[in-house]
Design an enzyme around this catalytic site. Structure first.
Site, PDB file in Angstrom:
ATOM      1  N   GLU A   1       0.801  -1.224   0.000  1.00 56.17           N
ATOM      2  CA  GLU A   1       0.000   0.000   0.000  1.00 56.17           C
ATOM      3  C   GLU A   1       0.841   1.284   0.000  1.00 56.17           C
ATOM      4  OE1 GLU A   1      -4.253  -0.582   1.558  1.00 56.17           O
ATOM      5  OE2 GLU A   1      -2.945  -0.909   3.284  1.00 56.17           O
TER       6      GLU A   1
ATOM      7  N   HIS B   1      -0.689   5.724   7.611  1.00 56.61           N
ATOM      8  CA  HIS B   1      -1.836   4.875   7.289  1.00 56.61           C
ATOM      9  C   HIS B   1      -2.009   3.865   8.413  1.00 56.61           C
ATOM     10  CE1 HIS B   1      -4.674   2.205   5.575  1.00 56.61           C
ATOM     11  NE2 HIS B   1      -3.809   1.240   5.349  1.00 56.61           N
TER      12      HIS B   1
ATOM     13  N   HIS C   1      -5.038   1.131  10.626  1.00 57.80           N
ATOM     14  CA  HIS C   1      -6.322   0.430  10.667  1.00 57.80           C
ATOM     15  C   HIS C   1      -6.870   0.579  12.079  1.00 57.80           C
ATOM     16  CE1 HIS C   1      -4.012  -2.362   7.664  1.00 57.80           C
ATOM     17  NE2 HIS C   1      -4.408  -1.260   7.079  1.00 57.80           N
TER      18      HIS C   1
ATOM     19  N   HIS D   1     -11.639  -0.350   6.332  1.00 55.25           N
ATOM     20  CA  HIS D   1     -10.186  -0.507   6.233  1.00 55.25           C
ATOM     21  C   HIS D   1      -9.443   0.292   7.323  1.00 55.25           C
ATOM     22  CE1 HIS D   1      -6.553  -0.638   3.222  1.00 55.25           C
ATOM     23  NE2 HIS D   1      -6.149  -0.609   4.479  1.00 55.25           N
TER      24      HIS D   1
HETATM   25 ZN   LIG Z   1      -4.166  -0.730   4.983  1.00 52.49          ZN
END
Ligand SMILES: [Zn+2]
Length: 284
Positions: free
Chosen positions: A127, A146, A148, A216
């Site tokens: 990602e 980023h 979760h 996500h």
């Molecule tokens: Zn992710």
């Protein structure tokens, strides 16, 4: 450059060592000294980090990754990157690794298409295009997180908008849109695994500090690693508090956009206070 240094050293010996020692030995001595100096230079190049990159940025990525892991914003997944201040067309992030395990030696350099500059066989995050496409779209952004984070997920799949509950999450006053990968890409594995998905995400982020990702997690951005980490942490805290306030029932009195803007300015000014506290805690 190296040839010049070799000649300077050879001349140094030529000038100072006269007939008792032949020029051949003098030049041999110069060569040996040059080899030692070259070895020292090579050792410096192998010190942790990426050659030519400000060590402070590397250190902040390492510390920030561990902070996010220690405080539950990321677990085995999630990542943090920084734009290279000396080369805005490159960014820095760890090889594919759990954030708690990241060291300076794991940091790699990427271009804005998500290509590793010097891969050396290391595995990279699928990602990474989240990062590359945001850096492309937002020249002022210097760091991207980023995660979760569990608190945020309910707001990515429900109709309830994530809003600023308290002053530390004032940046949410600018809005936190929800990106649904299914809208543009149909049924997928949910991962931002190519530039097109990253570009779509960056487009919805727009000029905001946070974007949620349906089913996500979320992405936070900022003018430094410290700000992006601060926002990732308080996005999760705010989401948890908002869920609690909703559970209490009744109308919720959120921060207004004006309060959000004013409080965020104060937060950015005193951010090192919380950063230094986090840094001390992870060092224990
Ligand atoms: Zn992710």
């Amino acid at each position: 450059m190296t040839a010049t240094l070799g000649m300077v050293l050879a001349n140094f010996f030529d000038l100072r060592i006269n007939p008792p020692i032949s020029h051949r030995f003098a030049r041999l001595g110069a060569a040996m000294l040059f080899a030692v100096l070259s070895g020292l230079a090579s050792a410096r190049a192998q010190t942790p980090g990426v050659a030519g990159v400000d060590a402070t940025v590397i250190e902040d990525i390492v510390i920030g990754s561990r902070i996010l892991a220690d405080f539950g914003v990321v677990d085995g997944f999630g990542h943090l990157s920084a734009r290279d201040p000396a080369n805005p067309n490159h960014f820095l992030m760890s090889r594919s690794l759990a954030p708690a395990l990241v060291t300076a030696n794991d940091i790699m350099e990427f271009d804005l298409d998500g290509n590793a500059v010097d891969p050396r066989g290391r595995s990279v995050f699928l990602e990474r295009f989240i990062h590359s496409e945001i850096y492309k779209a937002r020249p002022e952004v210097m760091a991207v997180v980023h995660s979760h984070s569990p608190g945020v997920i309910p707001f990515s799949v429900s109709q309830v908008t994530l809003r600023p509950m308290f002053h530390n999450a004032a940046f949410l006053g600018a809005g936190a849109p929800v990106w649904d990968i299914r809208k543009d890409f149909g049924e997928t594995d949910m991962l931002v695994r190519d530039p097109a998905r990253g570009k779509s995400l960056a487009l919805l982020l727009g000029d905001k500090p946070v974007v949620l990702m349906r089913g996500h997690g979320d992405v936070t951005v900022g003018p430094s690693v410290r700000v992006a980490v601060f926002r990732a942490y308080y996005t999760d805290v705010d989401a948890r508090l908002q869920s609690q306030a909703i559970a209490l029932g009744g109308e919720i009195n959120y921060l207004t956009p004006g309060e959000g803007a004013k409080a965020d300015a104060v937060n950015l000014a005193v951010l090192d206070r919380i950063w230094n506290l986090w840094k001390m805690r992870i060092a224990r």
